[in-house]
Design a protein around this motif. Structure first.
Motif, PDB file in Angstrom:
ATOM      1  N   ARG A  73       2.625   6.494  -6.855  1.00 47.80           N
ATOM      2  CA  ARG A  73       1.587   7.307  -7.490  1.00 47.80           C
ATOM      3  C   ARG A  73       1.853   8.789  -7.259  1.00 47.80           C
ATOM      4  O   ARG A  73       1.720   9.612  -8.177  1.00 47.80           O
ATOM      5  CB  ARG A  73       0.214   6.923  -6.914  1.00 47.80           C
ATOM      6  CG  ARG A  73      -0.954   7.645  -7.572  1.00 47.80           C
ATOM      7  CD  ARG A  73      -1.118   7.186  -9.005  1.00 47.80           C
ATOM      8  NE  ARG A  73      -2.298   7.798  -9.612  1.00 47.80           N
ATOM      9  CZ  ARG A  73      -2.607   7.689 -10.897  1.00 47.80           C
ATOM     10  NH1 ARG A  73      -1.825   6.989 -11.698  1.00 47.80           N
ATOM     11  NH2 ARG A  73      -3.669   8.266 -11.384  1.00 47.80           N
ATOM     12  N   ARG A  74       2.257   9.130  -6.022  1.00 47.35           N
ATOM     13  CA  ARG A  74       2.561  10.520  -5.710  1.00 47.35           C
ATOM     14  C   ARG A  74       3.756  11.015  -6.512  1.00 47.35           C
ATOM     15  O   ARG A  74       3.791  12.154  -6.978  1.00 47.35           O
ATOM     16  CB  ARG A  74       2.865  10.674  -4.210  1.00 47.35           C
ATOM     17  CG  ARG A  74       1.650  10.565  -3.315  1.00 47.35           C
ATOM     18  CD  ARG A  74       2.063  10.357  -1.856  1.00 47.35           C
ATOM     19  NE  ARG A  74       2.727  11.535  -1.316  1.00 47.35           N
ATOM     20  CZ  ARG A  74       2.108  12.525  -0.679  1.00 47.35           C
ATOM     21  NH1 ARG A  74       0.795  12.471  -0.513  1.00 47.35           N
ATOM     22  NH2 ARG A  74       2.773  13.539  -0.198  1.00 47.35           N
TER      23      ARG A  74
ATOM     24  N   THR B 271       0.817  -1.211   0.000  1.00 49.72           N
ATOM     25  CA  THR B 271       0.000   0.000   0.000  1.00 49.72           C
ATOM     26  C   THR B 271       0.848   1.256   0.000  1.00 49.72           C
ATOM     27  O   THR B 271       0.643   2.170  -0.807  1.00 49.72           O
ATOM     28  CB  THR B 271      -0.955   0.000   1.211  1.00 49.72           C
ATOM     29  OG1 THR B 271      -1.784  -1.167   1.160  1.00 49.72           O
ATOM     30  CG2 THR B 271      -1.826   1.237   1.219  1.00 49.72           C
TER      31      THR B 271
ATOM     32  N   GLN C  48      -7.488   2.228   0.921  1.00 46.28           N
ATOM     33  CA  GLN C  48      -6.237   2.834   1.398  1.00 46.28           C
ATOM     34  C   GLN C  48      -5.358   3.295   0.232  1.00 46.28           C
ATOM     35  O   GLN C  48      -4.292   3.886   0.454  1.00 46.28           O
ATOM     36  CB  GLN C  48      -5.437   1.832   2.256  1.00 46.28           C
ATOM     37  CG  GLN C  48      -6.227   1.153   3.366  1.00 46.28           C
ATOM     38  CD  GLN C  48      -7.056   2.099   4.188  1.00 46.28           C
ATOM     39  OE1 GLN C  48      -6.576   3.143   4.647  1.00 46.28           O
ATOM     40  NE2 GLN C  48      -8.330   1.757   4.381  1.00 46.28           N
ATOM     41  N   LEU C  49      -5.792   3.030  -1.002  1.00 45.99           N
ATOM     42  CA  LEU C  49      -4.992   3.359  -2.184  1.00 45.99           C
ATOM     43  C   LEU C  49      -5.427   4.700  -2.785  1.00 45.99           C
ATOM     44  O   LEU C  49      -6.621   5.013  -2.821  1.00 45.99           O
ATOM     45  CB  LEU C  49      -5.132   2.263  -3.239  1.00 45.99           C
ATOM     46  CG  LEU C  49      -4.656   0.867  -2.801  1.00 45.99           C
ATOM     47  CD1 LEU C  49      -5.064  -0.173  -3.847  1.00 45.99           C
ATOM     48  CD2 LEU C  49      -3.140   0.846  -2.583  1.00 45.99           C
ATOM     49  N   ARG C  50      -4.452   5.455  -3.269  1.00 44.00           N
ATOM     50  CA  ARG C  50      -4.747   6.739  -3.907  1.00 44.00           C
ATOM     51  C   ARG C  50      -5.546   6.528  -5.194  1.00 44.00           C
ATOM     52  O   ARG C  50      -5.455   5.477  -5.840  1.00 44.00           O
ATOM     53  CB  ARG C  50      -3.441   7.482  -4.232  1.00 44.00           C
ATOM     54  CG  ARG C  50      -2.698   7.965  -2.996  1.00 44.00           C
ATOM     55  CD  ARG C  50      -1.382   8.637  -3.381  1.00 44.00           C
ATOM     56  NE  ARG C  50      -1.610   9.870  -4.128  1.00 44.00           N
ATOM     57  CZ  ARG C  50      -1.829  11.056  -3.567  1.00 44.00           C
ATOM     58  NH1 ARG C  50      -1.851  11.173  -2.257  1.00 44.00           N
ATOM     59  NH2 ARG C  50      -2.002  12.133  -4.311  1.00 44.00           N
TER      60      ARG C  50
ATOM     61  N   ASN D 299       1.214   4.011  -3.080  1.00 41.93           N
ATOM     62  CA  ASN D 299       0.879   5.422  -2.870  1.00 41.93           C
ATOM     63  C   ASN D 299       2.072   6.340  -3.092  1.00 41.93           C
ATOM     64  O   ASN D 299       1.938   7.429  -3.659  1.00 41.93           O
ATOM     65  CB  ASN D 299       0.309   5.616  -1.468  1.00 41.93           C
ATOM     66  CG  ASN D 299      -1.094   5.046  -1.333  1.00 41.93           C
ATOM     67  OD1 ASN D 299      -1.837   4.967  -2.310  1.00 41.93           O
ATOM     68  ND2 ASN D 299      -1.466   4.634  -0.131  1.00 41.93           N
ATOM     69  N   ARG D 300       3.259   5.900  -2.670  1.00 35.91           N
ATOM     70  CA  ARG D 300       4.463   6.705  -2.913  1.00 35.91           C
ATOM     71  C   ARG D 300       4.756   6.814  -4.409  1.00 35.91           C
ATOM     72  O   ARG D 300       5.111   7.879  -4.920  1.00 35.91           O
ATOM     73  CB  ARG D 300       5.669   6.107  -2.183  1.00 35.91           C
ATOM     74  CG  ARG D 300       5.750   6.453  -0.702  1.00 35.91           C
ATOM     75  CD  ARG D 300       7.012   5.873  -0.089  1.00 35.91           C
ATOM     76  NE  ARG D 300       7.193   6.301   1.287  1.00 35.91           N
ATOM     77  CZ  ARG D 300       7.821   7.411   1.679  1.00 35.91           C
ATOM     78  NH1 ARG D 300       8.326   8.224   0.759  1.00 35.91           N
ATOM     79  NH2 ARG D 300       7.949   7.721   2.948  1.00 35.91           N
TER      80      ARG D 300
ATOM     81  N   PRO E  41      -0.552   6.227   3.466  1.00 41.56           N
ATOM     82  CA  PRO E  41      -0.697   7.138   2.309  1.00 41.56           C
ATOM     83  C   PRO E  41       0.627   7.504   1.651  1.00 41.56           C
ATOM     84  O   PRO E  41       0.634   8.166   0.613  1.00 41.56           O
ATOM     85  CB  PRO E  41      -1.354   8.384   2.929  1.00 41.56           C
ATOM     86  CG  PRO E  41      -2.031   7.888   4.164  1.00 41.56           C
ATOM     87  CD  PRO E  41      -1.139   6.812   4.685  1.00 41.56           C
TER      88      PRO E  41
END
Length: 415
Positions: free
Chosen positions: A22-23, A15, A66-68, A19-20, A391
């Protein structure tokens, strides 16, 4: 066409890595997370369930939530990884091709590897708190326990959160004191190690804490059999430890599909990676983090968090054809609940033992000694887990690299 990153595992590592990435990479990449169920369990909370210090239902949330936004979630078990062809075959028949693969499927309990462990007495006089159902059953057993010999046994290493069995002993001492039956309960900690913990400095401190609380320590005990009906642990060398109630931490291994994927992992099913870049030692387009990674440090949530920063950076660099960052130093940070609203904190890496001092700097939390402040830090970690760690956000003042500031390093030996 955008690059495809496939992440196996929707737990802590998968997770936060998703998220990292994706960011950091945005729409440049397509990210797919795969897991076999929809239940994300906050595993550090399982320790508290048997003592009624946490409600089980509060520990579980939806994995995809919990995923973006923009991250795909595919619910299926993994059949195997065909690393030569850069593809993953899922149990539902789907094939996913990848440009980079991140393995974050954690460690699984294999109690069946120990003779008798899941036989007579299992979930009655023999328990574990290392999974959701086990923690629930153990809560009922402790509630009915009125006295006798409580034995906490680590069968073998590596295990998730190596300090948790010690924490269970300390919390049991507190729990039975609160129940006013501590004098009726004998507590023994049984470990295959030659001391209370793997790191000598911390082991000495923790052994002292066990002694102060009247908890017996049995070392170098390699459990060969758990006799639930007879109430005894039997080691391979024939020694026995009797019990009325046993709390056993079973053997761990990597995900079963790793063993079915040639060249991917070691003999225990953990993925072989460079300990500093987290890139597979066999396939450059594969990375691993968290409990799934075969690195010489603790399988703890903090490790996964620190690895995540380096892994996300290195997956991006790999896809861009740039050199990788050998930035992971084995940084591990563990709160150790010691009961009575106190906790200890240890902070170390591949090269540095847990040392006294403060974390993350001279004005921070005390290291290697009990304090209420550390207990509050342990409780606060749950909020940080859901709102910062998962996140993929940075926690202010806490970097992936182990800080030297605030630590009391020993003076160099004179020659």
């Amino acid at each position: 066409m955008s690059k495809h990153i496939v992440i196996l595992g929707g737990g802590t590592g998968g997770t936060l890595a998703a998220n990292r990435l994706r960011r950091g990479l945005g729409e440049q990449v397509r990210i797919t997370v795969v897991d076999q169920d929809d239940e994300h369990v906050y595993q550090p909370g399982l320790l508290f369930v048997p003592f009624a210090l946490a409600q089980p239902e509060d520990l579980v949330r939806s994995r995809p939530r919990q995923l973006r936004r923009g991250i795909e979630y595919h619910r299926s078990a993994v059949d195997h990884v065909d690393a030569e062809a850069s593809r993953v075959r899922l149990a539902d028949g789907t094939t996913l091709f990848y440009d980079a693969l991140v393995i974050a499927t954690g460690a699984r309990l294999v109690p069946e590897e120990t003779e008798g462990l899941t036989g007579p007495g299992w979930r009655e006089t023999v328990h574990t708190f290392y999974d959701y159902a086990g923690a629930m059953a153990l809560a009922s057993a402790l509630d009915e326990f009125t006295g006798g010999h409580l034995v906490v046994n680590v069968v073998d290493l590596p295990i998730k959160c190596p300090v948790a069995p010690l924490e269970f002993c300390f919390l049991a001492d507190w729990y039975f004191t609160e129940q006013e039956i501590r004098d009726e309960v004998r507590i023994t900690y049984v470990t295959p190690l030659d001391s209370a913990f793997t790191k000598p400095v911390a082991a000495k401190t923790l052994a002292g804490l066990l002694a102060d609380k009247g908890i017996e320590l049995v070392t170098e005990f390699n459990t060969g059999e758990v006799d639930g009906a007879g109430g005894r642990l039997v080691s391979y060398d024939g020694r026995e430890v009797p019990f009325d109630l046993a709390v056993v931490v079973p053997m761990h291994s990597g995900a079963s599909y790793v063993e079915l994927s040639p060249g991917l992992g070691d003999e225990f099913g953990f993925v072989s990676v460079d300990p500093h870049t987290l890139q597979s030692t066999a396939y450059p387009d594969i990375f691993a983090l968290g409990d799934a990674a075969g690195v010489p440090t603790s399988k703890a949530g903090s490790v996964t968090h620190f690895e995540g920063a380096v892994l996300a950076r290195n997956v991006a660099r790999y896809l861009a054809g740039r050199p990788l960052d050998p930035g992971f130093d084995g940084h591990t940070n563990c709160f150790i609940e010691s009961g009575f609203h106190k906790a200890m904190l240890i902070d170390f890496n591949y090269d540095t033992e847990p040392l006294p001092g403060h974390f993350p700097a001279a004005a921070g939390l005390p290291l290697l000694r009990e304090s209420r402040l550390n207990h509050l830090g342990k409780l606060m970690f749950s909020w940080l887990y859901w709102h910062s760690l998962l996140p993929g956000r940075e926690i202010p003042g806490i970097a992936a690299e182990m800080p030297a500031a605030g630590k009391e390093f020993p003076a160099p030996a004179e020659h």
